[in-house]
Design an enzyme around this catalytic site. Sequence first.
Site, PDB file in Angstrom:
ATOM      1  N   CYS A   2      13.481  28.663  -2.672  1.00 14.63           N
ATOM      2  CA  CYS A   2      13.301  28.405  -1.254  1.00 14.63           C
ATOM      3  C   CYS A   2      13.664  29.666  -0.469  1.00 14.63           C
ATOM      4  O   CYS A   2      14.645  30.335  -0.764  1.00 14.63           O
ATOM      5  CB  CYS A   2      14.141  27.243  -0.717  1.00 14.63           C
ATOM      6  SG  CYS A   2      13.779  25.689  -1.517  1.00 14.63           S
ATOM      7  N   ARG A  27       9.813  33.218  -3.148  1.00 14.79           N
ATOM      8  CA  ARG A  27      10.950  32.380  -3.535  1.00 14.79           C
ATOM      9  C   ARG A  27      10.560  30.923  -3.743  1.00 14.79           C
ATOM     10  O   ARG A  27      11.365  30.113  -4.215  1.00 14.79           O
ATOM     11  CB  ARG A  27      12.042  32.438  -2.455  1.00 14.79           C
ATOM     12  CG  ARG A  27      12.538  33.837  -2.185  1.00 14.79           C
ATOM     13  CD  ARG A  27      13.616  33.810  -1.128  1.00 14.79           C
ATOM     14  NE  ARG A  27      14.813  33.172  -1.631  1.00 14.79           N
ATOM     15  CZ  ARG A  27      15.803  33.809  -2.223  1.00 14.79           C
ATOM     16  NH1 ARG A  27      15.746  35.116  -2.375  1.00 14.79           N
ATOM     17  NH2 ARG A  27      16.854  33.171  -2.668  1.00 14.79           N
ATOM     18  N   TRP A  75      10.624  25.546  -2.771  1.00 17.29           N
ATOM     19  CA  TRP A  75      10.437  25.275  -4.199  1.00 17.29           C
ATOM     20  C   TRP A  75      11.071  23.901  -4.409  1.00 17.29           C
ATOM     21  O   TRP A  75      12.280  23.741  -4.287  1.00 17.29           O
ATOM     22  CB  TRP A  75      11.127  26.343  -5.043  1.00 17.29           C
ATOM     23  CG  TRP A  75      10.809  26.233  -6.501  1.00 17.29           C
ATOM     24  CD1 TRP A  75       9.737  26.781  -7.144  1.00 17.29           C
ATOM     25  CD2 TRP A  75      11.585  25.562  -7.513  1.00 17.29           C
ATOM     26  NE1 TRP A  75       9.787  26.472  -8.487  1.00 17.29           N
ATOM     27  CE2 TRP A  75      10.903  25.729  -8.744  1.00 17.29           C
ATOM     28  CE3 TRP A  75      12.767  24.822  -7.498  1.00 17.29           C
ATOM     29  CZ2 TRP A  75      11.379  25.192  -9.944  1.00 17.29           C
ATOM     30  CZ3 TRP A  75      13.237  24.291  -8.697  1.00 17.29           C
ATOM     31  CH2 TRP A  75      12.537  24.479  -9.892  1.00 17.29           C
ATOM     32  N   ASN A 101      18.274  25.409   1.338  1.00 22.45           N
ATOM     33  CA  ASN A 101      17.997  25.899  -0.016  1.00 22.45           C
ATOM     34  C   ASN A 101      19.160  25.451  -0.889  1.00 22.45           C
ATOM     35  O   ASN A 101      20.314  25.641  -0.511  1.00 22.45           O
ATOM     36  CB  ASN A 101      17.910  27.440   0.027  1.00 22.45           C
ATOM     37  CG  ASN A 101      17.830  28.047  -1.358  1.00 22.45           C
ATOM     38  OD1 ASN A 101      17.406  27.400  -2.311  1.00 22.45           O
ATOM     39  ND2 ASN A 101      18.237  29.299  -1.477  1.00 22.45           N
ATOM     40  N   GLY A 102      18.865  24.849  -2.037  1.00 23.64           N
ATOM     41  CA  GLY A 102      19.945  24.415  -2.931  1.00 23.64           C
ATOM     42  C   GLY A 102      19.816  22.934  -3.224  1.00 23.64           C
ATOM     43  O   GLY A 102      18.753  22.334  -3.010  1.00 23.64           O
ATOM     44  N   GLU A 484       9.504  39.664 -24.497  1.00 27.12           N
ATOM     45  CA  GLU A 484       9.122  39.918 -23.107  1.00 27.12           C
ATOM     46  C   GLU A 484       7.588  39.869 -22.940  1.00 27.12           C
ATOM     47  O   GLU A 484       7.088  39.319 -21.955  1.00 27.12           O
ATOM     48  CB  GLU A 484       9.685  41.281 -22.670  1.00 27.12           C
ATOM     49  CG  GLU A 484       9.333  41.736 -21.269  1.00 27.12           C
ATOM     50  CD  GLU A 484       9.830  40.816 -20.150  1.00 27.12           C
ATOM     51  OE1 GLU A 484      10.595  39.882 -20.422  1.00 27.12           O
ATOM     52  OE2 GLU A 484       9.413  41.034 -19.000  1.00 27.12           O
ATOM     53  N   LYS A 488       5.756  37.232 -20.416  1.00 27.81           N
ATOM     54  CA  LYS A 488       4.828  37.666 -19.357  1.00 27.81           C
ATOM     55  C   LYS A 488       3.515  36.908 -19.462  1.00 27.81           C
ATOM     56  O   LYS A 488       2.960  36.464 -18.464  1.00 27.81           O
ATOM     57  CB  LYS A 488       4.535  39.174 -19.457  1.00 27.81           C
ATOM     58  CG  LYS A 488       5.646  40.089 -19.054  1.00 27.81           C
ATOM     59  CD  LYS A 488       5.797  40.304 -17.558  1.00 27.81           C
ATOM     60  CE  LYS A 488       6.856  39.445 -16.964  1.00 27.81           C
ATOM     61  NZ  LYS A 488       8.228  39.745 -17.171  1.00 27.81           N
ATOM     62  N   GLU A 491       3.989  33.141 -18.380  1.00 22.77           N
ATOM     63  CA  GLU A 491       4.209  32.853 -16.957  1.00 22.77           C
ATOM     64  C   GLU A 491       3.041  33.284 -16.086  1.00 22.77           C
ATOM     65  O   GLU A 491       2.805  32.691 -15.035  1.00 22.77           O
ATOM     66  CB  GLU A 491       5.531  33.438 -16.448  1.00 22.77           C
ATOM     67  CG  GLU A 491       5.611  34.929 -16.356  1.00 22.77           C
ATOM     68  CD  GLU A 491       6.969  35.423 -15.853  1.00 22.77           C
ATOM     69  OE1 GLU A 491       7.642  34.718 -15.103  1.00 22.77           O
ATOM     70  OE2 GLU A 491       7.351  36.545 -16.236  1.00 22.77           O
ATOM     71  N   HIS A 507       9.192  32.989 -42.537  1.00 19.10           N
ATOM     72  CA  HIS A 507      10.040  31.795 -42.621  1.00 19.10           C
ATOM     73  C   HIS A 507       9.478  30.635 -41.808  1.00 19.10           C
ATOM     74  O   HIS A 507      10.189  29.681 -41.511  1.00 19.10           O
ATOM     75  CB  HIS A 507      11.464  32.139 -42.164  1.00 19.10           C
ATOM     76  CG  HIS A 507      12.107  33.188 -43.017  1.00 19.10           C
ATOM     77  ND1 HIS A 507      12.507  32.964 -44.310  1.00 19.10           N
ATOM     78  CD2 HIS A 507      12.355  34.500 -42.769  1.00 19.10           C
ATOM     79  CE1 HIS A 507      13.010  34.083 -44.827  1.00 19.10           C
ATOM     80  NE2 HIS A 507      12.926  35.029 -43.909  1.00 19.10           N
ATOM     81  N   LYS A 609      10.883  33.191  -7.679  1.00 22.39           N
ATOM     82  CA  LYS A 609      11.464  34.473  -8.082  1.00 22.39           C
ATOM     83  C   LYS A 609      12.955  34.368  -8.349  1.00 22.39           C
ATOM     84  O   LYS A 609      13.477  34.917  -9.300  1.00 22.39           O
ATOM     85  CB  LYS A 609      11.198  35.489  -6.969  1.00 22.39           C
ATOM     86  CG  LYS A 609      11.741  36.880  -7.233  1.00 22.39           C
ATOM     87  CD  LYS A 609      10.862  37.606  -8.189  1.00 22.39           C
ATOM     88  CE  LYS A 609      11.361  38.990  -8.517  1.00 22.39           C
ATOM     89  NZ  LYS A 609      10.770  39.462  -9.781  1.00 22.39           N
TER      90      LYS A 609
END
Length: 614
Positions: A2, A27, A75, A101-102, A484, A488, A491, A507, A609
Site C-alpha cells: 500500500c 507498492r 495491496w 497500510n498494514g 534468482e 525473475k 514473477e 536426486h 514492491k
Amino acid sequence: MCGIVGYVGRQTALKVVIDGLRRLEYRGYDSAGVALVSDGELFTERRAGKLANLDAALADAEPPQSMTGIGHTRWATHGAPTDRNAHPHVGRQGRVALVHNGIIENFAALRTKLEAAGHELDSDTDTEVAARLLEAEVAAGADLTEAMQDVCRQLEGAFTLVAVSVDDPDRVVAARRNSPLVVGLGRGENFLASDVAAFIEHTRDALELGQDQVVTITPDKVAVSDFHGNPAEGKPFHVDWDIAAAEKSGYDYFMLKEIEEQPKAIADTLLGRLTETGRLQLDEMRLSDDELRAIDKIIIIACGTAFHAGLVAKYAIEHWTRIPCEVELSSEFRYRDPIIDRDTMVIAISQSGETMDTLMALRHARQQRAKVLAISNSNGSTIPRESDAVLYTHAGPEIAVASTKAFLTQIVACHLIALYLAQVRGTKYGDEITEIVGQLEQIPAAVTEVLAALEPVRELAREMGEARLVLFLGRHVGYPVALEGALKLKELAYIHAEGFAAGELKHGPIALIDQGTPVFVVVPPKGRGSLHDKMISSIQEVRARGARTIILAEQGDDKVLPYADQLIALPKVPTLMQPLVATVPLQAFSCEMAMVKGLDVDQPRNLAKSVTVE
Ligand code: M6R
C-alpha cells in the site's frame, strides 16, 4: 505494501496526491483513492484496479479545489480488491477520512464493539473500524491529533494511518507502528508518504519517524508526539537522488531502465570505500573493531531476491573471513529458536528497509543481543534505523517490483562487509583487500559489456514465449544465480521455473526434463577446476534426456561449446563476482518474456514492491 500520501499547503492537493500515488503505485495496485477537504465538506473518490481507473473516475467527478488531501494505492489484505473496500474509508457522518497500510490485528473485536453501538460498516476492511473510531473521537470533542493518539492506543498490529477531517481543514494527521511513513518538509507546505519518491519533486528534505509516533502537518509546521501526546522528535535527512531517478526517462518500463543502471549502481555503492592508503572504510559501520573481532558466527536474514544475495555472500564471507555463515529466510528465522548471542552478527538485507518478515527477524535477533547490521537501499526506513549498523547500497530508487540493481548492489555490499571483517580480523593482508576491491571496481565495466550483448538473449525470449517450464542450474555462487533466474521468470512471466544446485539434479529434479525443456546453466569459471568439469557432466546428463541447454559461461570457455544449444558468453571476472555478470542476462530474458506475453513488467500480478505484512 500500500502506498500512502498526505499533503497540506498551497498547491492543488489533488494533483500533488495523485502524482505522489503514481510514484507509489509499485507498492500495490489493487485499488486507489483520494480524499480532499474543502469548504467544510469531505470529497472522496476511490476505484478498484490501477490508478488509471481512479483518474477516469475523477475526470467525471468535478473534485473541489482543495489544499488538503490524502491518497492511497492498495495491496489487498482484508477484503477483496473492490470499490467498496478501496481506501479512503470514512466515519459514519462522513466527516473524517482515513487511509491505512498494514494490518489491524484486533479489528474483529473492534468491529463487534462498533456494531453493538449501532454502526453498520460498509466494507470488509480492517481500516474502516479505525475510521469510525477516529470520527467518534473527533465528534466527542478531540482535535484530529488527539483523536489519532487515542485510536492508536486501541489498535494492535502494524499500521500507518493518515487522516483528514472537515473539522480541522488545514491539517493532516498520521501515525505509524511497524509500517513505513516519512515526512517531506517543504516551504509553506508539508507532505506525508510511505516513501520519499511520492514528494521528491517538491522537496528532498525529509523527516524519519520513530516507532509508535503520531505526526501532524500543517502548511507551516510539523509536530511529532508519541501515542500518549508526549512531544517527540523526528530525525531529519536529505534524499541523495532527485526526480529524474524516479522517472522512466524514455524507457517503456522501469525494469528496463533499472537493468541498464546497474553499472552505475555498483560504482556508486563502491564509491569512497578505500582510503588514500588503500584501507577499506565503511562510514556507516557503527560497530567497533573489538565487537567485530569478537564475532564467531554470522547469520544473514533476507527474503526473495535479497535472500539470494545473502546466499552469494555466504561464499565470500566464509572464504575471506573464515567466520561460519548461515543464510536464512527471514520468515522462518525466529520460529526455529536460532542459537544466537552477543557474538553473533546478523546481517539483514532489504532493499526497501521495510520488509516485515525481515524486520521481525531482526527484532528477534536484537532481543537475543546479537549485533545487527543492515544492508539497505532506503534511507529513512525502519530496518536500518533499528539496526546497530548499516551499509547503504547506492542503487537509487528501484521502482519495478522485480528487483535488479538492488540485487547486484546487495552482493557488492556483502563483499565489502566480508572484506572489512577480513581487514579488522587480519584474515587477509591489506594488499590482498586492495586488490579485491580493485577487482570489484572493474565490475561496472564488465556489466556494461554484458548489457551491450543482450540482444541474442532477448531474441531467445521472443522465440521461447510458449515455454511452460524453464529450469536453471548452478553450482557454488552460480546456484543462487540459478534461483534468482527462476524467481525473475516466475514473477514476471508467470512461467513455472525452478533453480537447482546442479549436483542435486540427479536426486529428483531431473525427472522434470523432457524433450526440448529449456535449461539455463551457469557454468563456474574454468579456474574452479573439478567444479567446472562436474558442471559439464551435469549438462551432458540433461542433454541426454532431451533438454535444450542455454549455457552461461565465461568467454574462452571452449570446453562447454559442444554442449550448448545457445551460448551466453560472460566477461572473465573472479569466481566470487561471477553472479554480478551472470544474473544480468537472466533479468533481461525474464523481462523480455513478460513483454512478449503482453504482461505489465513493472507491476506483476499479486505482487507489491515492499512487503510490509508478515
Ligand atoms: O525490500 P526487500 O529487499 O526486503 O524485498 C525482499 C523481497 O520482497 C524482494 O526481493 C522480492 O523477492 C522481489 N520482488 C524480487 O524481484
